[in-house]
Design a protein around this motif. Structure first.
Motif, PDB file in Angstrom:
ATOM      1  N   SER A 188       0.825  -1.207   0.000  1.00 22.94           N
ATOM      2  CA  SER A 188       0.000   0.000   0.000  1.00 22.94           C
ATOM      3  C   SER A 188       0.862   1.261   0.000  1.00 22.94           C
ATOM      4  O   SER A 188       0.430   2.302  -0.473  1.00 22.94           O
ATOM      5  N   TRP A 189       2.085   1.173   0.525  1.00 21.22           N
ATOM      6  CA  TRP A 189       2.909   2.366   0.724  1.00 21.22           C
ATOM      7  C   TRP A 189       3.736   2.710  -0.504  1.00 21.22           C
ATOM      8  O   TRP A 189       4.015   1.858  -1.346  1.00 21.22           O
ATOM      9  N   ARG A 190       4.092   4.004  -0.560  1.00 24.29           N
ATOM     10  CA  ARG A 190       5.174   4.438  -1.442  1.00 24.29           C
ATOM     11  C   ARG A 190       6.417   4.549  -0.578  1.00 24.29           C
ATOM     12  O   ARG A 190       6.358   5.106   0.509  1.00 24.29           O
ATOM     13  N   GLN A 191       7.544   4.080  -1.099  1.00 24.32           N
ATOM     14  CA  GLN A 191       8.782   4.169  -0.327  1.00 24.32           C
ATOM     15  C   GLN A 191       9.502   5.479  -0.583  1.00 24.32           C
ATOM     16  O   GLN A 191       9.636   5.927  -1.718  1.00 24.32           O
ATOM     17  N   VAL A 192       9.941   6.102   0.500  1.00 24.05           N
ATOM     18  CA  VAL A 192      10.929   7.178   0.437  1.00 24.05           C
ATOM     19  C   VAL A 192      12.235   6.539   0.880  1.00 24.05           C
ATOM     20  O   VAL A 192      12.301   5.934   1.956  1.00 24.05           O
ATOM     21  N   LEU A 193      13.260   6.612   0.032  1.00 27.10           N
ATOM     22  CA  LEU A 193      14.530   5.940   0.325  1.00 27.10           C
ATOM     23  C   LEU A 193      15.371   6.810   1.252  1.00 27.10           C
ATOM     24  O   LEU A 193      15.684   7.957   0.928  1.00 27.10           O
ATOM     25  N   TRP A 194      15.692   6.248   2.420  1.00 25.29           N
ATOM     26  CA  TRP A 194      16.592   6.945   3.332  1.00 25.29           C
ATOM     27  C   TRP A 194      18.014   6.769   2.807  1.00 25.29           C
ATOM     28  O   TRP A 194      18.489   5.654   2.632  1.00 25.29           O
ATOM     29  N   ASP A 195      18.661   7.888   2.542  1.00 23.38           N
ATOM     30  CA  ASP A 195      19.983   7.874   1.904  1.00 23.38           C
ATOM     31  C   ASP A 195      21.046   7.195   2.767  1.00 23.38           C
ATOM     32  O   ASP A 195      21.224   7.548   3.938  1.00 23.38           O
ATOM     33  N   MET A 196      21.738   6.226   2.161  1.00 21.73           N
ATOM     34  CA  MET A 196      22.876   5.573   2.808  1.00 21.73           C
ATOM     35  C   MET A 196      23.918   5.293   1.731  1.00 21.73           C
ATOM     36  O   MET A 196      23.555   5.118   0.566  1.00 21.73           O
ATOM     37  N   PRO A 197      25.196   5.205   2.121  1.00 24.62           N
ATOM     38  CA  PRO A 197      26.221   4.925   1.103  1.00 24.62           C
ATOM     39  C   PRO A 197      25.899   3.685   0.270  1.00 24.62           C
ATOM     40  O   PRO A 197      26.121   3.677  -0.944  1.00 24.62           O
ATOM     41  N   PHE A 198      25.339   2.648   0.903  1.00 20.41           N
ATOM     42  CA  PHE A 198      25.128   1.396   0.169  1.00 20.41           C
ATOM     43  C   PHE A 198      23.942   1.436  -0.778  1.00 20.41           C
ATOM     44  O   PHE A 198      23.748   0.497  -1.549  1.00 20.41           O
ATOM     45  N   ASN A 199      23.105   2.499  -0.740  1.00 27.19           N
ATOM     46  CA  ASN A 199      21.968   2.528  -1.671  1.00 27.19           C
ATOM     47  C   ASN A 199      22.074   3.649  -2.713  1.00 27.19           C
ATOM     48  O   ASN A 199      21.100   3.952  -3.389  1.00 27.19           O
ATOM     49  N   ARG A 200      23.279   4.213  -2.866  1.00 25.72           N
ATOM     50  CA  ARG A 200      23.436   5.384  -3.752  1.00 25.72           C
ATOM     51  C   ARG A 200      23.216   5.057  -5.221  1.00 25.72           C
ATOM     52  O   ARG A 200      22.953   5.947  -6.022  1.00 25.72           O
ATOM     53  N   SER A 201      23.334   3.765  -5.581  1.00 18.60           N
ATOM     54  CA  SER A 201      23.150   3.427  -7.004  1.00 18.60           C
ATOM     55  C   SER A 201      21.667   3.220  -7.328  1.00 18.60           C
ATOM     56  O   SER A 201      21.314   2.938  -8.470  1.00 18.60           O
ATOM     57  N   CYS A 202      20.826   3.359  -6.334  1.00 16.94           N
ATOM     58  CA  CYS A 202      19.398   3.083  -6.540  1.00 16.94           C
ATOM     59  C   CYS A 202      18.663   4.361  -6.951  1.00 16.94           C
ATOM     60  O   CYS A 202      18.677   5.359  -6.226  1.00 16.94           O
ATOM     61  N   ASN A 203      18.021   4.324  -8.106  1.00 16.13           N
ATOM     62  CA  ASN A 203      17.231   5.472  -8.567  1.00 16.13           C
ATOM     63  C   ASN A 203      15.744   5.129  -8.516  1.00 16.13           C
ATOM     64  O   ASN A 203      15.373   4.017  -8.214  1.00 16.13           O
ATOM     65  N   GLY A 204      14.929   6.113  -8.809  1.00 10.84           N
ATOM     66  CA  GLY A 204      13.507   5.815  -8.976  1.00 10.84           C
ATOM     67  C   GLY A 204      12.665   6.033  -7.730  1.00 10.84           C
ATOM     68  O   GLY A 204      11.452   5.903  -7.772  1.00 10.84           O
TER      69      GLY A 204
END
Lengths: 225, 225
Positions: A188-204
């Motif tokens: 049901s949710w939309r995700q807001v990505l909490w910025d971390m070094p390991f997720n920097r390649s993730c877009n969208g």
């Protein structure tokens, strides 16, 4: 038993998903129909400084072992990356993070307490939504105690512990994990990505870097009275 | 990103709620659209013999104290009813149930293991969905360890711990609590009431008395291959 208002809200929720309507616009609707927005907040990362606390304990416990600076952390599971340094490390890591003691001393992320208090004041329903480390059930207890100590009993009773976040209902999930999946193909949710070094390649996904900016991600200025 | 099939399923879920369509009919649709039904199973009551185990420990720890036979248990919270016998009892009760030890020795309800295994074999997504006793976070650890020991790692990783079940997404919730409410005024699930002496005055929900009959409540014969 269900009011017209609630039936309408339910229909709208389906429409939001179907037409890919932005979370902020949903929240505007939520105001109109007096449905409180439900925010789900991941703990390790956005709320608990898991990575910083782990690194500081790792270096204290094993001062002669290799370590990975925070800026070089390249994937979600700390155990996986440390295993590449030495296959014996994951077990040592579990000894550190798999205890209630780890959470007893873990600090909250800067600004998290203030933001959570403000969300609640704005009329949102706020839940912590966290996964105990798999195979380390002591972390479930550690997390509940941590929330009680750092955010009080109200939020301890609003802490959801689950390995699968797709079956938790909410409008927005703030989480640093880039590839959340589970039994429900349509969370049901939309995700807001909490910025971390390991997720920097993730877009969208919208990327949140600090709690002070939470309003612009959740469109909450519109619901604040 | 979302397939047509999933969008359609989402719309159907809204319609099921709006028109008050029976859970069994939803499950038929789930088959057509290849959406697996999600079953949420409360633990204390339907899965863990909480009441029986508590009474046996109570009588062993306090053989001279008054007790309430299972058939006379009149409300959901055991502490509330025992408080009427003696105001000092709730604290003694918490000493018994608020420990990981309580769950270490708690038995599973007759037929629960077989039914859960069969649900999974039928292609359902099965989750345990349980509330740690409020203010007793040790019960969170106790429950996760109990599931791991009695149902294995797969289900330990499918155990959701939450005080608020209205924000857990699923099609059916099997639970003995008659008055479940929370932040979400429109839970996705339909409740099947697990029969207990303290909920006998509650009407309006299908009432399940034994696990052997689970298929008739969940309409699963239709999805079994």
């Amino acid at each position: 038993m269900q009011s017209f208002k609630h039936k309408l809200a339910l229909g709208l929720t389906a429409i939001v998903k179907k037409y890919n309507i932005r979370a902020e616009d949903f929240i505007l609707w939520a105001e109109v129909f007096e449905v409180k927005p439900i925010y789900l907040l991941d703990m390790d990362g956005p709320i608990v400084d898991f990575e910083g606390h782990f690194l500081s304990l790792w270096r204290r416990h094993y001062p002669t072992h290799a370590f990975i600076p925070l800026s070089r952390r390249g994937n979600f599971w700390v155990q996986e990356q440390y295993a590449k340094l030495d296959p014996s490390y994951p077990k040592l890591i579990n000894k550190i993070v798999g205890t209630t003691e780890f959470f007893r001393t873990a600090p909250a992320v800067d600004g998290a307490r203030k933001a959570v208090r403000e969300m609640r004041e704005c009329g949102a329903e706020v839940f912590f939504c966290s996964s105990p480390r798999p195979g380390l059930p002591q972390t479930a207890l550690g997390k509940l105690e941590w929330v009680d100590r750092n955010f009080g009993e109200y939020f301890a009773n609003r802490t959801i512990l689950t390995q699968d976040k797709t079956v938790i209902f909410g409008h927005v999930l703030i989480d640093d994990k880039p590839d959340i999946s589970g039994a429900n193909p349509n969370p049901s949710w939309r995700q807001v990505l909490w910025d971390m070094p390991f997720n920097r390649s993730c877009n969208g996904m919208p990327r949140m870097r600090r709690w002070a900016s939470w309003r612009s991600f959740l469109g909450v200025s519109r619901i604040a009275r």
